[in-house]
Design a protein around this motif. Structure first.
Motif, mmCIF file in Angstrom:
data_model
loop_
_atom_site.group_PDB
_atom_site.id
_atom_site.type_symbol
_atom_site.label_atom_id
_atom_site.label_comp_id
_atom_site.label_asym_id
_atom_site.label_seq_id
_atom_site.Cartn_x
_atom_site.Cartn_y
_atom_site.Cartn_z
ATOM 1 N N ILE A 41 6.852 15.649 -8.853
ATOM 2 C CA ILE A 41 6.873 17.069 -8.511
ATOM 3 C C ILE A 41 5.482 17.493 -8.048
ATOM 4 O O ILE A 41 4.497 17.332 -8.787
ATOM 5 C CB ILE A 41 7.293 17.939 -9.709
ATOM 6 N N GLY A 42 5.407 18.010 -6.840
ATOM 7 C CA GLY A 42 4.137 18.532 -6.342
ATOM 8 C C GLY A 42 3.025 17.511 -6.318
ATOM 9 O O GLY A 42 1.862 17.856 -6.571
ATOM 10 N N GLY A 43 3.351 16.249 -6.019
ATOM 11 C CA GLY A 43 2.342 15.202 -5.961
ATOM 12 C C GLY A 43 1.929 14.648 -7.309
ATOM 13 O O GLY A 43 0.972 13.870 -7.400
ATOM 14 N N ASP A 107 -0.723 2.940 -8.712
ATOM 15 C CA ASP A 107 -0.053 2.311 -7.566
ATOM 16 C C ASP A 107 1.361 2.860 -7.386
ATOM 17 O O ASP A 107 1.829 3.051 -6.253
ATOM 18 C CB ASP A 107 0.003 0.790 -7.760
ATOM 19 N N THR A 108 2.054 3.115 -8.493
ATOM 20 C CA THR A 108 3.397 3.672 -8.412
ATOM 21 C C THR A 108 3.365 5.049 -7.766
ATOM 22 O O THR A 108 4.186 5.365 -6.891
ATOM 23 C CB THR A 108 4.033 3.755 -9.809
ATOM 24 N N ALA A 109 2.411 5.869 -8.179
ATOM 25 C CA ALA A 109 2.288 7.207 -7.593
ATOM 26 C C ALA A 109 1.992 7.129 -6.103
ATOM 27 O O ALA A 109 2.540 7.911 -5.307
ATOM 28 C CB ALA A 109 1.196 7.986 -8.313
ATOM 29 N N GLU A 110 1.160 6.199 -5.709
ATOM 30 C CA GLU A 110 0.815 6.063 -4.293
ATOM 31 C C GLU A 110 2.025 5.615 -3.472
ATOM 32 O O GLU A 110 2.239 6.095 -2.349
ATOM 33 C CB GLU A 110 -0.341 5.069 -4.130
ATOM 34 N N ARG A 111 2.853 4.716 -4.024
ATOM 35 C CA ARG A 111 4.042 4.263 -3.296
ATOM 36 C C ARG A 111 5.044 5.397 -3.124
ATOM 37 O O ARG A 111 5.650 5.551 -2.057
ATOM 38 C CB ARG A 111 4.699 3.089 -4.027
ATOM 39 N N VAL A 112 5.225 6.193 -4.179
ATOM 40 C CA VAL A 112 6.160 7.307 -4.079
ATOM 41 C C VAL A 112 5.650 8.340 -3.075
ATOM 42 O O VAL A 112 6.413 8.871 -2.264
ATOM 43 C CB VAL A 112 6.386 7.953 -5.458
ATOM 44 N N ALA A 113 4.354 8.611 -3.099
ATOM 45 C CA ALA A 113 3.773 9.596 -2.191
ATOM 46 C C ALA A 113 3.904 9.166 -0.733
ATOM 47 O O ALA A 113 4.096 10.007 0.155
ATOM 48 C CB ALA A 113 2.305 9.821 -2.541
ATOM 49 N N ALA A 114 3.825 7.871 -0.477
ATOM 50 C CA ALA A 114 3.882 7.367 0.899
ATOM 51 C C ALA A 114 5.299 7.131 1.401
ATOM 52 O O ALA A 114 5.515 6.897 2.595
ATOM 53 C CB ALA A 114 3.082 6.068 0.998
ATOM 54 N N ALA A 115 6.271 7.202 0.521
ATOM 55 C CA ALA A 115 7.640 6.847 0.885
ATOM 56 C C ALA A 115 8.311 7.941 1.703
ATOM 57 O O ALA A 115 8.090 9.134 1.483
ATOM 58 C CB ALA A 115 8.460 6.579 -0.373
ATOM 59 N N THR A 116 9.154 7.522 2.658
ATOM 60 C CA THR A 116 9.956 8.489 3.399
ATOM 61 C C THR A 116 11.100 9.035 2.541
ATOM 62 O O THR A 116 11.592 10.120 2.785
ATOM 63 C CB THR A 116 10.538 7.837 4.665
ATOM 64 N N ALA A 119 12.770 9.737 -3.668
ATOM 65 C CA ALA A 119 13.732 9.487 -4.743
ATOM 66 C C ALA A 119 14.052 8.008 -4.843
ATOM 67 O O ALA A 119 14.102 7.439 -5.938
ATOM 68 C CB ALA A 119 15.006 10.297 -4.515
ATOM 69 N N ALA A 120 14.269 7.352 -3.696
ATOM 70 C CA ALA A 120 14.558 5.922 -3.702
ATOM 71 C C ALA A 120 13.358 5.125 -4.197
ATOM 72 O O ALA A 120 13.504 4.141 -4.923
ATOM 73 C CB ALA A 120 14.957 5.466 -2.303
ATOM 74 N N ALA A 121 12.142 5.541 -3.797
ATOM 75 C CA ALA A 121 10.941 4.845 -4.239
ATOM 76 C C ALA A 121 10.753 4.977 -5.744
ATOM 77 O O ALA A 121 10.370 4.023 -6.430
ATOM 78 C CB ALA A 121 9.725 5.388 -3.501
#
Length: 249
Positions: A41-43, A107-116, A119-121
């Motif tokens: 939520i909100g980054g 790293d998990t936060a960075e992958r979610v932030a970069a994902a299109t 939710a899937a990430a």
């Protein structure tokens, strides 16, 4: 707008919430349901622990209203993959990096932030941890099933081969609170599901295991912070809402 779908793993739900354009609608309380959530939520990547009372979410992110995605785990699933007893997160919202030190949480936060598709990430990250943690403990699933069926704590303890004290200790670690509290939470969720289906209050109370409508009304006020009438009004609103702990910020 709130939406959810089943995950690839039983007992896991993936949900999304599109932020409102303006601050002119009702803020729906999040009700206790025994679940825990992994949230974006909100980054911010965080964990919502099991609630013992209604929680009113802060819908705003860093720059106003924020979209949100989450992965909700059925009671007893999340502690093993998070690596922390559930009672340590009871009624709390905690940054994931505080639970996963080092690079994993970051790293998990960075992958979610970069994902299109965040939710899937987020779901993929949760499922990777679940693969390492192993399948849910069948004993815990049996405890939840027994309590959700309205059985007494003593009978559930006997059926899973534990004394009531051992069951209480296991429940604190797995669910965040003792079996009596979990039973109360599950009973309320059963009753409110019937209310959402437009079952009359008195009938919903008896079917869910309450003594009468007044008993259900007291439990709804205590655990949900709402009257039965107010809850029914929210449930019948045009905007779909989660029944439990999903939209926590």
């Amino acid at each position: 707008m709130y939406r959810e779908r089943a995950s690839r793993v039983e007992g896991v739900v993936v949900w999304t919430r599109t932020a409102p354009e303006r601050d002119d609608g009702p803020v729906y309380p999040v009700l206790p349901d025994g679940c825990m959530d992994l949230l974006w939520i909100g980054g911010r990547l965080s964990v919502a622990g099991p609630d013992t009372h209604a929680f009113t979410p802060d819908l705003a992110g860093g720059d106003g209203f924020a979209d949100a995605v989450g992965v909700r785990f059925a009671p007893g699933i999340a502690p093993a993959l998070l690596g922390v007893p559930a009672h340590e997160l009871r009624d709390r919202r905690v940054d994931l990096t505080d639970l996963w030190p080092g690079s994993e949480g970051r790293d998990t936060a960075e992958r979610v932030a970069a994902a299109t598709d965040p939710a899937a990430a987020l779901e993929s990250a949760a499922l990777r941890r679940m693969a390492v943690a192993g399948p849910p403990d069948p004993l815990l699933r049996a405890v939840v099933a027994g309590l959700d069926a309205g059985r007494t704590v003593a009978s559930v303890a006997e059926s899973v081969g534990l004394g009531t004290r051992r069951l209480h200790r296991r429940s604190l670690d797995a669910f965040g609170y003792g079996p009596k509290t979990l039973a109360r939470v599950l009973r309320l969720q059963r009753a409110l599901a019937l209310v959402r289906a437009s079952v009359p209050f008195a009938e919903a109370a008896v079917v869910a295991g309450y003594a009468d409508q007044a008993h259900l009304a007291r439990e709804t006020r205590e655990l949900a912070g709402l009257t039965l009438g107010a809850y029914a009004a929210l449930a019948n609103s045009e905007t779909p809402q989660p029944s439990g702990s999903s939209t926590t910020a």
